[in-house]
Scaffold this active site. Structure first.
Site, PDB file in Angstrom:
ATOM      1  N   CYS A   1       0.820  -1.209   0.000  1.00 45.50           N
ATOM      2  CA  CYS A   1       0.000   0.000   0.000  1.00 45.50           C
ATOM      3  C   CYS A   1       0.858   1.264   0.000  1.00 45.50           C
ATOM      4  CB  CYS A   1      -1.003  -0.041   1.143  1.00 45.50           C
ATOM      5  SG  CYS A   1      -2.431   0.989   0.781  1.00 45.50           S
TER       6      CYS A   1
ATOM      7  N   HIS B   1      -3.599  -4.951   0.445  1.00 47.99           N
ATOM      8  CA  HIS B   1      -3.035  -5.501   1.690  1.00 47.99           C
ATOM      9  C   HIS B   1      -3.095  -7.026   1.686  1.00 47.99           C
ATOM     10  CE1 HIS B   1      -2.600  -1.751   3.998  1.00 47.99           C
ATOM     11  NE2 HIS B   1      -3.561  -1.332   3.201  1.00 47.99           N
TER      12      HIS B   1
ATOM     13  N   GLU C   1      -1.646  -9.079   3.549  1.00 49.26           N
ATOM     14  CA  GLU C   1      -1.577  -9.661   4.901  1.00 49.26           C
ATOM     15  C   GLU C   1      -2.946 -10.048   5.441  1.00 49.26           C
ATOM     16  OE1 GLU C   1      -1.024  -6.528   4.095  1.00 49.26           O
ATOM     17  OE2 GLU C   1      -1.528  -5.086   5.666  1.00 49.26           O
TER      18      GLU C   1
HETATM   19  N1  GLN Z   1      -1.867   6.871   2.713  1.00 51.74           N
HETATM   20  C1  GLN Z   1      -1.967   6.119   1.506  1.00 51.74           C
HETATM   21  C2  GLN Z   1      -3.292   6.339   0.792  1.00 51.74           C
HETATM   22  O1  GLN Z   1      -4.210   6.848   1.369  1.00 51.74           O
HETATM   23  C3  GLN Z   1      -1.727   4.639   1.754  1.00 51.74           C
HETATM   24  C4  GLN Z   1      -2.749   4.009   2.631  1.00 51.74           C
HETATM   25  C5  GLN Z   1      -2.288   2.698   3.211  1.00 51.74           C
HETATM   26  O2  GLN Z   1      -1.124   2.366   3.224  1.00 51.74           O
HETATM   27  N2  GLN Z   1      -3.204   1.905   3.743  1.00 51.74           N
HETATM   28  O3  GLN Z   1      -3.452   5.980  -0.333  1.00 51.74           O
END
Ligand code: GLN
Length: 535
Positions: A381, A507, A509
């Site tokens: 992410c 994600h 995970e």
């Molecule tokens: N801050 C980033 C976004 O809003 C990544 C978010 C995250 O890592 N869950 O896209």
């Protein structure tokens, strides 16, 4: 008709109620029952999505895009069944719903009260899960005696009466501390906590007591006497070296048989647990040595912030028969002292998700270190977005490239809001959330790991790789190996001239399970193992 198990906690929080609830759910499922789980969080936030990870730990995202308590992660991992929005109930949701109904005029002139309106709403949500389940296990967050959990406990008291004898089972988890000055374990806090619960009108059917020292039989008898229970219903929570051992030990102490008996349900003679046993043995004593994987993030004060990542590493380690030692690296320190100091003796690097500017440059330095030193790398992410930033700055020479989340005036906004996301006004629940399909490109690392053309992964983010930089990035060797099925958004990137370098916008995970570890984590740990064997 479903039966209901209620799990409450006493004395202190953090006793591992989530893992205990998940273990109970796991055993009942293995007995052949359809089990549903519910986590109740008595706070007023509608969901934990807007809470700081330092306060709340990880926000677990479900397929249907709910931002939930991290205990739902345990539930999914133990039961191997997907949780949904309905599996996490907060006081915020209950009040929100009641107030909406009141404004709509649904209460027809009545005074709207905690009892019966709020408690009815709570019971309705709990019973909603019972519609297509044999057993619903309800875990009440917080500690008995908290003001905010009272309406939930009152709803449970009513439900126990309404469902009738033998159709509900109340388990209370408490702490039995050891005092070194007296050289004995103390039962008084547990006595008081049970008294508190009974004052509310809930007589527990079983106590699970947790302590750092084992509890002698006379202390168990004393607790049982004060709790109005036979001594065999006072169970000591086993001390485990891995949380996944918990259901096995509970089964050995016949906790599942006792619960089923209490609910008038039949236990299955001998449970088939050998797959789980093998997994637990591999976690406890892997034969293939150890690898060290750094998690370079900023939420480093509490391990809970990256819970699912830790667990995914455990699953991958068990699959490959190695112990994975996670090394939490504070990205703000990397920012100050450089990556070399923290990453020179690790076999793999993960840069996880996150929000906000603090520690960003440290993460970028960690990514550059992993890329140039050929250390196996997985970006998740925010970790993926910063991989793009690092590549843009240091390979494409776009000085000052950044995400507009951190530098709205950057000359090279390689990560940016999509036009439809611009000007968002509400924070809660407005990210890109939940599972969606991703098409993988053949002959890539991603495809070799997943062995599938279409995968489904869970998202929680707002910013995206800016498509106008895609050609420039690809020209310099970055491979886009996964994208949304409409081809609009970039989901996975990788570098072919590296032993293992991959980053994803979602994600992974959240979807890793003990008996089906996630391919990206297996790939990372395998590559890390190869590094360790070489050196
Ligand atoms: N801050 C980033 C976004 O809003 C990544 C978010 C995250 O890592 N869950 O896209």
């Amino acid at each position: 008709m479903a039966k209901y198990i209620f799990v409450t906690g006493g004395v202190v929080s953090s006793l591992g109620k989530g893992v205990i609830t998940a273990s109970i759910g796991f055993l009942l499922k293995r007995h052949g029952y359809v089990v549903k789980l519910l986590k109740i969080d008595p706070y007023l936030n509608v969901d934990p999505g807007t809470m700081n990870p330092f306060q709340h730990g990880e926000v677990f995202v479900t397929d249907d895009g709910a931002e939930t308590d991290l205990d739902l992660g345990h539930y999914e991992r133990f039961l191997h069944q997907p949780m949904r929005r309905e599996n996490n109930l907060t006081a915020g949701q209950i009040y929100e719903s009641i107030i909406k109904k009141e404004r709509r005029g649904d209460f027809l002139g009545q005074t709207v009260q905690v009892v019966p309106h709020l408690t009815d709403e709570i019971k309705q949500r709990i019973r909603g899960l019972g519609v297509d389940a044999d057993i619903v296990v309800v875990e009440v967050g917080g500690t008995v005696g908290d003001i905010e959990s009272l309406p939930f406990l009152e709803a449970i008291r009513q439900m126990r009466l309404e469902e009738g004898h033998g159709n509900t089972f109340a388990i209370h988890l408490t702490l039995v501390p050891y005092l070194s000055a007296a050289d004995e374990v103390k039962t008084k806090p547990t006595q008081h906590s049970v008294q508190k619960l009974r004052e509310i009108g809930i007589q527990p059917d079983m106590l699970i007591c947790r302590g750092e020292r084992s509890i002698p039989p006379d202390a168990i008898r004393k607790i049982a006497l004060f709790a109005n229970l036979p001594p065999e219903r006072v169970i000591e929570a086993p001390i485990v070296s891995t949380i996944y051992e918990m259901p096995l030990l509970f089964h050995r102490s016949e906790l599942d048989a006792m619960i089923l008996e209490g609910l008038g349900l039949k236990p299955k003679g001998k449970l088939e647990l050998s797959d789980w046993q093998t997994f637990v043995e591999r976690v406890k004593k892997p034969s293939g040595g150890k690898v060290r994987v750094a998690i370079c993030g900023k939420y480093v004060n509490i391990r809970d912030s990256y819970k699912s990542i830790y667990e995914a590493l455990v699953h991958a380690g068990a699959a490959l028969n190695v112990r994975v030692e996670p090394v939490l690296v504070d990205s703000t320190l990397v920012e100050k002292h450089g990556a070399e100091k923290y990453l020179s003796d690790v076999d793999g690097v993960i840069v996880p998700g996150g929000f906000g500017k603090r520690g960003i440059e440290g993460k970028i330095a960690a990514i550059q270190f992993a890329r140039t030193r050929k250390i196996p790398f997985l970006g998740i992410c925010l970790g993926m977005q910063l991989t793009i930033v690092e590549f843009a700055r240091n390979v494409l020479n776009l000085k000052g490239a950044n995400s507009t989340e951190f530098d709205p005036k950057t000359p090279y906004p390689v990560i940016d809001l999509l036009p439809e996301e611009e000007g968002f006004e509400v924070y809660g629940g407005t990210l890109r959330l939940g599972a969606s399909p991703i098409r993988l490109k053949r002959n890539t690392l991603a495809f070799s790991l997943y062995q599938m053309d279409i995968i489904h992964e869970r998202h929680r983010h707002r910013y995206e790789v800016n498509p106008s930089y895609r050609n420039a990035l690809e020209d310099k060797g970055l491979v886009v190996s996964g994208e949304t099925t409409d081809g609009r958004l970039i989901e996975i990137i990788e570098l072919p001239d590296h032993p293992f370098f991959i980053a994803c916008q979602y994600h992974p995970e959240f979807k890793s399970k003990p008996l089906s570890p996630h391919p990206l984590f297996v790939g990372l740990v395998k590559a890390a193992k190869a590094v360790r064997t070489r050196s």
